[in-house]
Design a protein around this motif. Structure first.
Motif, mmCIF file in Angstrom:
data_model
loop_
_atom_site.group_PDB
_atom_site.id
_atom_site.type_symbol
_atom_site.label_atom_id
_atom_site.label_comp_id
_atom_site.label_asym_id
_atom_site.label_seq_id
_atom_site.Cartn_x
_atom_site.Cartn_y
_atom_site.Cartn_z
ATOM 1 N N GLN A 10 7.076 -5.987 -10.495
ATOM 2 C CA GLN A 10 6.273 -6.757 -11.457
ATOM 3 C C GLN A 10 4.814 -6.317 -11.426
ATOM 4 O O GLN A 10 3.993 -6.910 -12.130
ATOM 5 C CB GLN A 10 6.372 -8.248 -11.140
ATOM 6 C CG GLN A 10 7.660 -8.848 -11.669
ATOM 7 C CD GLN A 10 7.939 -10.204 -11.049
ATOM 8 O OE1 GLN A 10 7.166 -10.703 -10.235
ATOM 9 N NE2 GLN A 10 9.055 -10.781 -11.416
ATOM 10 N N GLY A 11 4.504 -5.333 -10.562
ATOM 11 C CA GLY A 11 3.146 -4.802 -10.576
ATOM 12 C C GLY A 11 2.110 -5.819 -10.148
ATOM 13 O O GLY A 11 1.024 -5.917 -10.723
ATOM 14 N N LEU A 12 2.421 -6.644 -9.121
ATOM 15 C CA LEU A 12 1.443 -7.642 -8.675
ATOM 16 C C LEU A 12 0.375 -6.956 -7.827
ATOM 17 O O LEU A 12 0.626 -5.918 -7.226
ATOM 18 C CB LEU A 12 2.151 -8.704 -7.825
ATOM 19 C CG LEU A 12 3.296 -9.471 -8.479
ATOM 20 C CD1 LEU A 12 3.955 -10.380 -7.457
ATOM 21 C CD2 LEU A 12 2.784 -10.285 -9.658
ATOM 22 N N GLY A 13 -0.811 -7.582 -7.779
ATOM 23 C CA GLY A 13 -1.880 -7.063 -6.929
ATOM 24 C C GLY A 13 -1.559 -7.352 -5.471
ATOM 25 O O GLY A 13 -0.595 -8.054 -5.158
ATOM 26 N N PHE A 14 -2.412 -6.819 -4.553
ATOM 27 C CA PHE A 14 -2.101 -6.983 -3.126
ATOM 28 C C PHE A 14 -2.143 -8.465 -2.747
ATOM 29 O O PHE A 14 -1.201 -8.996 -2.151
ATOM 30 C CB PHE A 14 -3.100 -6.197 -2.277
ATOM 31 C CG PHE A 14 -2.802 -6.312 -0.804
ATOM 32 C CD1 PHE A 14 -3.574 -7.113 0.017
ATOM 33 C CD2 PHE A 14 -1.712 -5.641 -0.256
ATOM 34 C CE1 PHE A 14 -3.281 -7.236 1.358
ATOM 35 C CE2 PHE A 14 -1.412 -5.775 1.094
ATOM 36 C CZ PHE A 14 -2.208 -6.579 1.890
ATOM 37 N N VAL A 15 -3.219 -9.175 -3.162
ATOM 38 C CA VAL A 15 -3.363 -10.583 -2.755
ATOM 39 C C VAL A 15 -2.198 -11.387 -3.325
ATOM 40 O O VAL A 15 -1.538 -12.167 -2.635
ATOM 41 C CB VAL A 15 -4.714 -11.128 -3.282
ATOM 42 C CG1 VAL A 15 -4.826 -12.611 -2.998
ATOM 43 C CG2 VAL A 15 -5.852 -10.345 -2.674
ATOM 44 N N PRO A 65 0.825 -1.220 0.000
ATOM 45 C CA PRO A 65 0.000 0.000 0.000
ATOM 46 C C PRO A 65 0.852 1.260 0.000
ATOM 47 O O PRO A 65 0.512 2.243 -0.658
ATOM 48 C CB PRO A 65 -0.828 -0.119 1.275
ATOM 49 C CG PRO A 65 -0.328 -1.279 2.013
ATOM 50 C CD PRO A 65 0.553 -2.084 1.156
ATOM 51 N N LEU A 66 2.014 1.194 0.694
ATOM 52 C CA LEU A 66 2.882 2.382 0.719
ATOM 53 C C LEU A 66 3.245 2.776 -0.718
ATOM 54 O O LEU A 66 3.210 3.943 -1.094
ATOM 55 C CB LEU A 66 4.156 2.054 1.508
ATOM 56 C CG LEU A 66 5.196 3.162 1.619
ATOM 57 C CD1 LEU A 66 4.672 4.291 2.477
ATOM 58 C CD2 LEU A 66 6.498 2.627 2.215
ATOM 59 N N TYR A 67 3.539 1.791 -1.576
ATOM 60 C CA TYR A 67 3.930 2.111 -2.958
ATOM 61 C C TYR A 67 2.728 2.576 -3.749
ATOM 62 O O TYR A 67 2.730 3.645 -4.358
ATOM 63 C CB TYR A 67 4.545 0.874 -3.610
ATOM 64 C CG TYR A 67 5.010 1.116 -5.031
ATOM 65 C CD1 TYR A 67 4.226 0.707 -6.110
ATOM 66 C CD2 TYR A 67 6.216 1.761 -5.294
ATOM 67 C CE1 TYR A 67 4.633 0.930 -7.410
ATOM 68 C CE2 TYR A 67 6.637 1.986 -6.590
ATOM 69 C CZ TYR A 67 5.838 1.568 -7.636
ATOM 70 O OH TYR A 67 6.244 1.790 -8.928
ATOM 71 N N ASN A 68 1.634 1.799 -3.689
ATOM 72 C CA ASN A 68 0.548 2.079 -4.629
ATOM 73 C C ASN A 68 -0.339 3.229 -4.199
ATOM 74 O O ASN A 68 -0.918 3.896 -5.038
ATOM 75 C CB ASN A 68 -0.309 0.813 -4.797
ATOM 76 C CG ASN A 68 0.451 -0.186 -5.652
ATOM 77 O OD1 ASN A 68 0.941 0.125 -6.719
ATOM 78 N ND2 ASN A 68 0.629 -1.374 -5.123
ATOM 79 N N TYR A 69 -0.481 3.458 -2.869
ATOM 80 C CA TYR A 69 -1.416 4.521 -2.467
ATOM 81 C C TYR A 69 -0.698 5.771 -1.985
ATOM 82 O O TYR A 69 -1.321 6.776 -1.746
ATOM 83 C CB TYR A 69 -2.353 3.999 -1.360
ATOM 84 C CG TYR A 69 -3.228 2.871 -1.856
ATOM 85 C CD1 TYR A 69 -3.263 1.649 -1.205
ATOM 86 C CD2 TYR A 69 -3.974 3.023 -3.013
ATOM 87 C CE1 TYR A 69 -4.048 0.615 -1.676
ATOM 88 C CE2 TYR A 69 -4.762 1.989 -3.496
ATOM 89 C CZ TYR A 69 -4.783 0.786 -2.826
ATOM 90 O OH TYR A 69 -5.549 -0.254 -3.285
#
Lengths: 65, 181, 250, 197
Positions: D129-134, D61-65
């Motif tokens: 690699q841009g993976l989702g959180f799960v 979350p730190l990276y994406n949000y």
């Protein structure tokens, strides 16, 4: 939320991270080792911070020498 | 030094270090930001010319969810509409990215509008551990027609990578057919 | 601080530079920085690229650390060094992404892993925080070059055996693409390009170095033993001669 | 339901098929230095599992949000190393204060986790690699349990290695590396199990 708003939040979070890291680092160094464990002093010179490969490796050798 | 003064000294030094690094990073970001963006654009253009020929040009660039397709488009990120210099539409190019235990692959799959068939694939990022074998034994034969996109890649020397490329291209093909329907 | 007071005997800089390459080679002697060493040595070009980036980060961080060594209080040395190293790694990552994008995609995550590389943090704490900027620079150059040479040796064997030859110009695009094929195409051992090959090459190199070290120790021990035997003989002869003289003049 | 299967699949893949130590080379430093006492390497492994999961949960979350909306994604490495380092110190503080028993087995290894390539490697490659959180959580879980598995297995082998009569030059690290190579070949056999994604 404007772009600068996001930047301010991000920078403040990073600074908060930096402060928590330093405070926890200092506190970790300052808290006394629990009573029963003074003896497990890893040879500080070898096991300090980064040169830990030798720390495990030679530590076993010293024991069974 | 009294305790209080020591704390002030420490926080000043740390503040100085943090600000030095912030300034250094901001400066280098300014110096490299547009070069990195340019690299990305060059890569895409190189891929497009590789697929559609020298005078192909990107006329529109949309993200995949703007099309609202029903099929699964998990690999696809952007769709480029490609025109030649007489402004007639040549076809669509799909930017797809995927990774498996051997590494990440990102490619452009080109589809011709008139014949509605798969044309060529051009790898943009290929971090597979057997990257060169994947290109020699699967991607090149696929591009010059020796291999057909639908038949299963077998003993290609980099079979995992080939299967991943095939899966991505087939997904792009379904998306293209649905868009042109 | 005792290092400074010691009179700088002649050739200290030369010794300081050369210690990083042979005596204290960071990879083969103190066995540090093994993660990138095993992962990025698939080809000599990647090894040179990794070595160069690593040396640049090491030089910059060593110099800044020794520049600020009087200001950073003793207790929070490590956090300050980690921030400095992370900054330089980010800067190097940006410039590689911009100007050497092929190297950036080949090395991938391992450029960011220089932050946790034990050599950089170790040199900062062990050397740069105690010496002046010039010595730290020389030390960083020596260590960086030593590490790069070690990476190149690993990559030499892995690429020669794994791909049968060396290709240049794929990562550093300004060199024209040249392939030096030594082992004919179908006869290379692909296993050396896989992780297992990296372990084997690293293990064998360490074994050879250990063998050389043991051999040197044995030779020295033999020489000393022979010395002792010769001395003992001389002592015996002297004693014999002395006894003959006493006998003579009785 | 298939979310759960995908989650399980991702865990098993990053644990066995694409093991972090043997095929992606994160965490070689502690892996080579693992001591023969199985208990202490188990302790080290558990500590790493705990820190990797916490790090993945915080870093994604730190990276994406936070970093991406603010337009400074290039600060990810600095942010991750700060998160991981403070996590290690906080966990250390917690163990030092409240459970001396755990500190006895884990104590000296905790500061080493900061310089463990696996922790930063996993967090960094998840977002690269841009993976989702799960997916990145599953990747983190699988990777750390894989690391624990390899560390414990390797420390058992080290016990046998010490008692076997290896040639003098191979004693110690070289023979450990050759054994690791054989283990890597064995794990390579699992490649055909199934493919992630």
């Amino acid at each position: 939320m404007s772009q600068t708003g996001y930047i301010i939040i991000a920078v403040s979070i990073l600074l908060a991270l930096l402060v928590t890291f330093i405070v926890s680092f200092v506190l970790y160094r300052r808290t006394p080792v629990p009573k029963g464990c003074e003896d497990i002093k890893a040879s500080e010179e070898k096991c300090s911070g980064c040169s830990h490969v030798e720390c495990h490796f030679y530590q076993d050798k010293e024991e069974n020498k | 030094m009294s305790n209080k003064k020591k704390y002030i000294m420490t926080s000043i030094t740390l503040g100085a270090i943090a600000s030095i690094s912030a300034v250094l990073i901001a400066l280098s970001n300014l110096a490299t930001k547009d070069k990195i963006a340019q690299n990305e654009i060059d890569r895409i253009n190189a891929g497009i010319t590789n697929i559609f020929g020298k005078n192909a040009v990107i006329s529109a660039q949309k993200s995949i969810n703007e099309y609202g397709l029903t099929i699964d488009t998990s690999y696809i990120s952007t769709v480029y509409t490609v025109k030649n210099n007489e402004n007639t539409e040549l076809g669509l190019a799909f930017r797809t990215t995927g990774s498996n235990s051997y590494g990440k692959i990102s490619l452009l799959a080109g589809f011709d509008k008139t014949t509605k068939t798969f044309m060529k694939v051009s790898l943009i990022i290929n971090e597979q551990s057997f990257a060169s074998t994947l290109v020699d034994n699967y991607v090149n034969p696929l591009n010059n027609g020796d291999l057909n996109i639908s038949d299963k890649p077998v003993n290609v020397g980099a079979t995992r990578g080939a299967e991943l490329v095939q899966k991505m291209v087939l997904q792009a093909q379904d998306a293209a057919l649905e868009i042109w329907k | 601080m005792e290092v400074k007071k010691m009179k700088r005997e002649k050739g200290y800089t030369r010794k300081n530079f050369l210690k990083g390459i042979v005596i204290e080679n960071p990879l083969f002697v103190s066995i540090l920085g093994t993660c990138p060493a095993l992962a990025t040595t698939k080809s000599i070009e990647a090894a040179i690229g990794m070595g160069l980036l690593f040396t640049i980060v090491l030089i910059c961080s060593n110099m800044l650390v020794s520049l600020l060594r009087k200001l950073i209080p003793e207790e929070i040395r490590t956090p300050a060094y980690i921030v400095i190293i992370a900054t330089f790694v980010t800067i190097v990552k940006m410039f590689t992404n911009a100007f050497l994008s092929e190297l950036y995609s080949t090395l991938g995550v391992f450029i960011s892993l220089i932050v946790v590389n034990c050599i950089v943090l170790g040199r900062a704490e062990a050397y740069a925080s105690k010496n002046n900027v010039f010595d730290s620079l020389i030390d960083a150059l020596g260590m960086g070059l030593g590490y790069m040479l070690a990476l190149i040796t690993m990559a030499f064997f892995r690429e020669l055996l794994g791909l049968g030859g060396f290709t240049f110009g794929k990562i550093f695009q300004f060199i024209p693409l040249t392939t030096l094929q030594i082992i004919p195409k179908g006869y290379e051992i692909k296993m050396f390009q896989t992780p297992a090959g990296a372990f084997i090459v690293f293990g064998l190199i360490l074994a050879v170095l250990a063998f050389i070290k043991n051999r040197k120790a044995e030779l020295k021990a033999n020489i000393e033993k022979r010395e002792k035997i010769r001395k003992a003989q001389e002592a015996k002869e002297a004693a014999l001669k002395a006894a003959v003289n006493n006998g003579g003049n009785k | 339901m298939n979310m759960f299967i995908a989650f399980l699949l991702a865990i098993i893949t990053s644990m066995l098929v694409d093991n972090v130590v043997l095929s992606r080379f994160y965490g070689i430093c502690p892996f080579l230095g693992v001591s023969k006492k199985v208990k202490s390497s188990l302790g080290m492994g558990v500590a790493v599992v705990f820190v990797i999961i916490l790090a993945t949960v915080i870093c994604w979350p730190l990276y994406n949000y936070v970093l991406v909306p603010a337009g400074i994604p290039y600060l990810d490495t600095v942010a991750y190393i700060l998160v991981i380092a403070s996590l290690v110190q906080l966990v250390g503080l917690f163990i030092k204060k409240y459970s001396p028993g755990l500190y006895k087995t884990l104590g000296i290894y905790l500061p080493l986790i900061t310089t463990n390539c696996a922790v930063l490697g996993v967090a960094q490659s998840n977002t690269d690699q841009g993976l989702g959180f799960v997916e990145s959580l599953a990747n983190g879980l699988g990777t750390s349990v894989g690391f624990l598995l390899i560390i414990v297995v390797f420390s058992c082998i080290r016990v046998r290695l010490e008692s076997s009569n290896t040639p003098k030059a191979f004693k110690g690290l070289p023979i450990a590396l050759i054994t690791a190579a054989i283990m890597a070949i064995a794990f390579m056999g699992l490649q055909g199990l199934f493919v992630r994604g």
